[in-house]
Design an enzyme around this catalytic site. Structure first.
Site, mmCIF file in Angstrom:
data_model
loop_
_atom_site.group_PDB
_atom_site.id
_atom_site.type_symbol
_atom_site.label_atom_id
_atom_site.label_comp_id
_atom_site.label_asym_id
_atom_site.label_seq_id
_atom_site.Cartn_x
_atom_site.Cartn_y
_atom_site.Cartn_z
ATOM 1 C CE1 TYR A 54 37.703 29.566 39.812
ATOM 2 C CE2 TYR A 54 36.506 27.477 39.782
ATOM 3 C CZ TYR A 54 36.537 28.838 40.018
ATOM 4 O OH TYR A 54 35.414 29.490 40.461
ATOM 5 N N GLY A 88 26.803 37.318 43.603
ATOM 6 C CA GLY A 88 26.803 37.160 45.055
ATOM 7 C C GLY A 88 27.648 38.214 45.749
ATOM 8 C CG ASP A 89 31.616 38.384 44.714
ATOM 9 O OD1 ASP A 89 31.577 37.574 45.658
ATOM 10 O OD2 ASP A 89 32.183 38.150 43.633
ATOM 11 C CE1 TYR A 128 33.798 22.663 51.792
ATOM 12 C CE2 TYR A 128 31.698 21.609 51.276
ATOM 13 C CZ TYR A 128 33.036 21.515 51.592
ATOM 14 O OH TYR A 128 33.630 20.286 51.711
ATOM 15 C CB THR A 134 20.579 35.463 46.819
ATOM 16 O OG1 THR A 134 21.692 34.640 46.457
ATOM 17 C CG2 THR A 134 21.038 36.878 47.072
ATOM 18 C CE1 TYR A 143 36.101 33.326 36.150
ATOM 19 C CE2 TYR A 143 37.737 34.562 37.390
ATOM 20 C CZ TYR A 143 36.475 34.467 36.812
ATOM 21 O OH TYR A 143 35.595 35.520 36.914
ATOM 22 N N GLY A 149 29.995 37.306 39.964
ATOM 23 C CA GLY A 149 30.030 38.481 40.832
ATOM 24 C C GLY A 149 28.681 38.882 41.385
#
Length: 336
Positions: A104, A276-277, A168, A236, A89, A274
């Site tokens: 992507y 959210g990870d 999603y 979040t 990506y 990253g």
């Protein structure tokens, strides 16, 4: 402490330097990332043993991608090397009024062509306490979805905690199965989900009830009613001021109670990929470390905020650094 295991695709990330557009770039900076594996690496930096299962091309590029995460403390022994192509990506990092943009190039990757029988989940989970996956993984191919299904079933048999970021991505579901048909069965095997109101509506047709005082609580209650295995829902809430300025807060519904953190103000944003990870890795760490959900949620949100200050996909911070922010030390004073 036993391992947290993640399962999913890792890709090469290519970015023009110094916030350039792709049309300007004479060179590209290389790193590697993947939503699930980023969680594993974040946990490794927090001191939690972490392993990742995935599929890489059997060539130097695939080995480099796996070695990148191994370098960051992730156990990669359960990864498979078959196939010919690593997904890519391209990231243009935005600034101020110009948003970041991702392109992507992941079609026909080694991970998309994996076969479920390549993974012996009982062996993978031999020293595990937790499985984490994201909704990106079953979106990639029918075989990836089947492998995810088998991983969850094996985790449940062995008594592991299972978490998912449902995440999603409409455009990823291109192999003839709908997310709305695949995801409910997978989510039904989870103890903890990261799920916003928008994802709940898109995937499960769940909307806030009319007159609900809190849309997140309303959706969380309905998710738990439909999927009784789920005990916690987290997310979040992001307030974007510009590509360079974000405010985030953490939300959780657990044990019939709603929890919310204060806003963490991030200005300037260095790299939001990253984030959210890092939130879910912080929450997993918090669940394994702290006695209360509010403590885990605050730690998770602070970890996510810190990730926005670090280039690359991985949150390169220790638990002590996150706790420093949780304690209110947000002025960025030089530490000696």
């Amino acid at each position: 402490m036993k391992q947290v295991v993640t399962f999913g695709e890792i890709m090469m990330r290519l970015s023009p330097p110094q916030c350039q557009r792709l049309s300007q770039a004479a060179s590209l900076d290389v790193t590697y990332g993947g939503g699930d594996a980023n969680v594993a690496a974040g946990l490794a930096y927090l001191g939690v043993p972490a392993a990742h299962a995935g599929c890489f091309p059997d060539n130097a590029v695939g080995r480099a991608a796996a070695q990148h995460f191994q370098h960051h403390g992730v156990d990669m022994q359960h990864c498979v090397f078959r196939g010919h192509r690593l997904g890519l990506y391209f990231l243009e990092v935005g600034a101020s009024l110009r948003a970041s943009r991702i392109v992507y190039d992941r079609y026909d990757s080694a991970f998309a062509n994996l076969q479920p029988e390549w993974f012996n989940w009982d062996a993978v989970f031999q020293n595990a306490q937790w499985l984490h996956w994201t909704g990106i993984t079953p979106a990639i191919s029918a075989t990836a979805a089947q492998a995810t299904r088998e991983a969850i079933a094996a985790a449940r048999r062995r008594g592991l905690t299972v978490s998912a970021d449902v995440n999603y991505r409409r455009n990823l579901w291109q192999y003839g199965q709908r997310a709305q048909d695949v995801m409910p069965e997978l989510v039904a095997g989870c103890d903890l989900v990261v799920c916003t109101e928008g994802d709940a509506e898109d995937l499960f047709g769940i909307r806030p009830e009319a007159g609900a005082d809190n849309s997140f609580v309303s959706v969380s209650r309905q998710l738990m009613a439909r999927f009784p295995q789920i005990k916690q829902v987290i997310a979040t809430r992001r307030s974007t001021q510009s590509a360079s300025h974000e405010r985030i807060r953490g939300l959780a519904y657990s044990g019939g109670e709603y929890f919310e953190t204060e806003d963490f103000d991030i200005n300037p944003v260095v790299d939001r990929i990253g984030g959210g990870d890092s939130f879910i890795s912080g929450f997993i760490y918090g669940q394994l470390t702290y006695p209360t959900v509010p403590q885990a949620l605050t730690f998770a949100t602070a970890a996510s905020a810190l990730k926005h200050t670090i280039p690359g996909d991985i949150n390169l911070v220790s638990a002590a650094e996150v706790e420093h922010i949780v304690a209110g030390n947000t002025t960025g004073r030089l530490l000696r």
